[in-house]
Design a protein around this motif. Structure first.
Motif, PDB file in Angstrom:
ATOM      1  N   SER A 289      18.713  19.814 -29.635  1.00 20.35           N
ATOM      2  CA  SER A 289      17.339  19.365 -29.524  1.00 20.35           C
ATOM      3  C   SER A 289      17.292  18.073 -28.726  1.00 20.35           C
ATOM      4  N   GLY A 290      16.099  17.746 -28.243  1.00 21.20           N
ATOM      5  CA  GLY A 290      15.955  16.524 -27.459  1.00 21.20           C
ATOM      6  C   GLY A 290      15.806  16.837 -25.976  1.00 21.20           C
ATOM      7  N   SER A 291      16.234  15.915 -25.158  1.00 19.90           N
ATOM      8  CA  SER A 291      16.100  16.039 -23.704  1.00 19.90           C
ATOM      9  C   SER A 291      17.314  16.770 -23.133  1.00 19.90           C
ATOM     10  N   ILE A 292      17.264  18.081 -23.207  1.00 16.89           N
ATOM     11  CA  ILE A 292      18.399  18.912 -22.801  1.00 16.89           C
ATOM     12  C   ILE A 292      18.361  19.142 -21.297  1.00 16.89           C
ATOM     13  N   PRO A 293      19.400  18.750 -20.583  1.00 19.66           N
ATOM     14  CA  PRO A 293      19.418  18.977 -19.137  1.00 19.66           C
ATOM     15  C   PRO A 293      19.464  20.469 -18.829  1.00 19.66           C
ATOM     16  N   LYS A 294      18.785  20.854 -17.742  1.00 19.39           N
ATOM     17  CA  LYS A 294      18.695  22.280 -17.409  1.00 19.39           C
ATOM     18  C   LYS A 294      20.072  22.858 -17.091  1.00 19.39           C
ATOM     19  N   PHE A 295      20.853  22.147 -16.309  1.00 21.69           N
ATOM     20  CA  PHE A 295      22.202  22.613 -15.952  1.00 21.69           C
ATOM     21  C   PHE A 295      23.210  21.790 -16.743  1.00 21.69           C
ATOM     22  N   ASN A 296      23.955  22.465 -17.590  1.00 23.19           N
ATOM     23  CA  ASN A 296      24.833  21.723 -18.475  1.00 23.19           C
ATOM     24  C   ASN A 296      26.049  22.560 -18.877  1.00 23.19           C
ATOM     25  N   ALA A 297      26.952  21.916 -19.508  1.00 26.29           N
ATOM     26  CA  ALA A 297      28.108  22.579 -20.107  1.00 26.29           C
ATOM     27  C   ALA A 297      28.090  22.292 -21.593  1.00 26.29           C
ATOM     28  N   MET A 298      28.551  23.263 -22.355  1.00 28.07           N
ATOM     29  CA  MET A 298      28.668  23.083 -23.796  1.00 28.07           C
ATOM     30  C   MET A 298      30.043  23.565 -24.233  1.00 28.07           C
ATOM     31  N   GLY A 299      30.518  22.966 -25.284  1.00 28.57           N
ATOM     32  CA  GLY A 299      31.855  23.326 -25.731  1.00 28.57           C
ATOM     33  C   GLY A 299      32.017  23.222 -27.227  1.00 28.57           C
ATOM     34  N   TRP A 300      33.040  23.919 -27.708  1.00 29.23           N
ATOM     35  CA  TRP A 300      33.479  23.789 -29.092  1.00 29.23           C
ATOM     36  C   TRP A 300      34.850  23.128 -29.089  1.00 29.23           C
ATOM     37  N   TYR A 301      34.988  22.125 -29.910  1.00 30.11           N
ATOM     38  CA  TYR A 301      36.255  21.448 -30.110  1.00 30.11           C
ATOM     39  C   TYR A 301      36.616  21.526 -31.584  1.00 30.11           C
ATOM     40  N   ARG A 302      37.875  21.313 -31.878  1.00 30.09           N
ATOM     41  CA  ARG A 302      38.284  21.279 -33.281  1.00 30.09           C
ATOM     42  C   ARG A 302      39.360  20.223 -33.471  1.00 30.09           C
ATOM     43  N   GLN A 303      39.407  19.718 -34.698  1.00 35.28           N
ATOM     44  CA  GLN A 303      40.435  18.744 -35.047  1.00 35.28           C
ATOM     45  C   GLN A 303      40.957  19.057 -36.444  1.00 35.28           C
ATOM     46  N   ALA A 304      42.229  19.362 -36.501  1.00 38.15           N
ATOM     47  CA  ALA A 304      42.893  19.622 -37.776  1.00 38.15           C
ATOM     48  C   ALA A 304      43.511  18.329 -38.290  1.00 38.15           C
ATOM     49  N   PRO A 305      43.738  18.227 -39.592  1.00 36.00           N
ATOM     50  CA  PRO A 305      44.335  17.010 -40.159  1.00 36.00           C
ATOM     51  C   PRO A 305      45.650  16.644 -39.480  1.00 36.00           C
ATOM     52  N   GLY A 306      45.773  15.417 -39.036  1.00 35.20           N
ATOM     53  CA  GLY A 306      46.995  14.947 -38.423  1.00 35.20           C
ATOM     54  C   GLY A 306      47.208  15.403 -36.995  1.00 35.20           C
ATOM     55  N   LYS A 307      46.216  16.079 -36.425  1.00 40.34           N
ATOM     56  CA  LYS A 307      46.355  16.575 -35.054  1.00 40.34           C
ATOM     57  C   LYS A 307      45.261  16.009 -34.163  1.00 40.34           C
ATOM     58  N   GLN A 308      45.519  16.055 -32.879  1.00 36.71           N
ATOM     59  CA  GLN A 308      44.516  15.600 -31.932  1.00 36.71           C
ATOM     60  C   GLN A 308      43.418  16.648 -31.786  1.00 36.71           C
ATOM     61  N   ARG A 309      42.252  16.178 -31.414  1.00 39.25           N
ATOM     62  CA  ARG A 309      41.152  17.091 -31.152  1.00 39.25           C
ATOM     63  C   ARG A 309      41.492  17.931 -29.924  1.00 39.25           C
ATOM     64  N   GLU A 310      41.180  19.211 -29.982  1.00 37.19           N
ATOM     65  CA  GLU A 310      41.442  20.097 -28.855  1.00 37.19           C
ATOM     66  C   GLU A 310      40.215  20.916 -28.525  1.00 37.19           C
ATOM     67  N   MET A 311      40.110  21.256 -27.237  1.00 36.34           N
ATOM     68  CA  MET A 311      39.046  22.141 -26.808  1.00 36.34           C
ATOM     69  C   MET A 311      39.372  23.547 -27.275  1.00 36.34           C
ATOM     70  N   VAL A 312      38.385  24.199 -27.847  1.00 40.04           N
ATOM     71  CA  VAL A 312      38.542  25.594 -28.268  1.00 40.04           C
ATOM     72  C   VAL A 312      37.955  26.530 -27.221  1.00 40.04           C
ATOM     73  N   ALA A 313      36.723  26.244 -26.797  1.00 44.79           N
ATOM     74  CA  ALA A 313      36.043  27.083 -25.817  1.00 44.79           C
ATOM     75  C   ALA A 313      34.939  26.270 -25.172  1.00 44.79           C
ATOM     76  N   ALA A 314      34.565  26.678 -23.961  1.00 41.82           N
ATOM     77  CA  ALA A 314      33.486  25.991 -23.254  1.00 41.82           C
ATOM     78  C   ALA A 314      32.715  27.013 -22.446  1.00 41.82           C
ATOM     79  N   ILE A 315      31.459  26.672 -22.164  1.00 40.55           N
ATOM     80  CA  ILE A 315      30.583  27.573 -21.417  1.00 40.55           C
ATOM     81  C   ILE A 315      29.604  26.745 -20.616  1.00 40.55           C
ATOM     82  N   THR A 316      29.302  27.201 -19.415  1.00 43.28           N
ATOM     83  CA  THR A 316      28.313  26.521 -18.596  1.00 43.28           C
ATOM     84  C   THR A 316      26.966  27.226 -18.705  1.00 43.28           C
ATOM     85  N   SER A 317      25.952  26.600 -18.135  1.00 50.81           N
ATOM     86  CA  SER A 317      24.630  27.231 -18.123  1.00 50.81           C
ATOM     87  C   SER A 317      24.638  28.489 -17.264  1.00 50.81           C
TER      88      SER A 317
END
Length: 121
Positions: free
Chosen positions: A25-53
């Motif tokens: 919600s809010g001022s969403i740019p028309k052309f954008n990328a979105m992604g899912w990241y995850r972080q498990a205990p004791g691990k660095q955050r990693e990209m899981v998946a991403a998608i563009t407009s």
């Protein structure tokens, strides 16, 4: 400003499925990328998946063939369908949004609060 809110996390048995949602919600740019990241205990955050407009997608190798990222721009919602879950998928999952270059750089401008996914044996 953009606000992101994840939902759909929870406890699931190994081999099961979950679908995460991220409402923007809010001022969403028309052309954008979105992604899912995850972080498990004791691990660095990693990209899981991403998608563009334009619907280009990419996944981390460990989830290819099991997870599917999609988006419904009419609802300003991002999804992550997760199948064949295993213990390695246990983590806090975050959604992110940014300008198109973020798809390549990972430099997303906005992040959600995260939703916990726990996979039990």
């Amino acid at each position: 400003q953009v606000q992101l809110r994840e939902s759909g996390g929870g406890l699931v048995q190994a081999g099961g499925s979950l679908r995460l949602s991220c409402a923007a919600s809010g001022s969403i740019p028309k052309f954008n990328a979105m992604g899912w990241y995850r972080q498990a205990p004791g691990k660095q955050r990693e990209m899981v998946a991403a998608i563009t407009s334009a619907r280009s997608t990419k996944y981390v190798d460990s989830v290819k063939g099991r997870f599917t990222i999609s988006r419904d721009d009419a609802k300003n919602t991002l999804y992550l369908q997760m199948n064949s879950l295993n213990s390695e998928d246990t983590a806090v999952y975050y959604c992110a949004m940014g300008p198109l270059p973020a798809y390549y750089s990972g430099s997303y401008s906005y992040w959600g609060q995260g939703t916990q996914v726990t996979v039990s044996f």
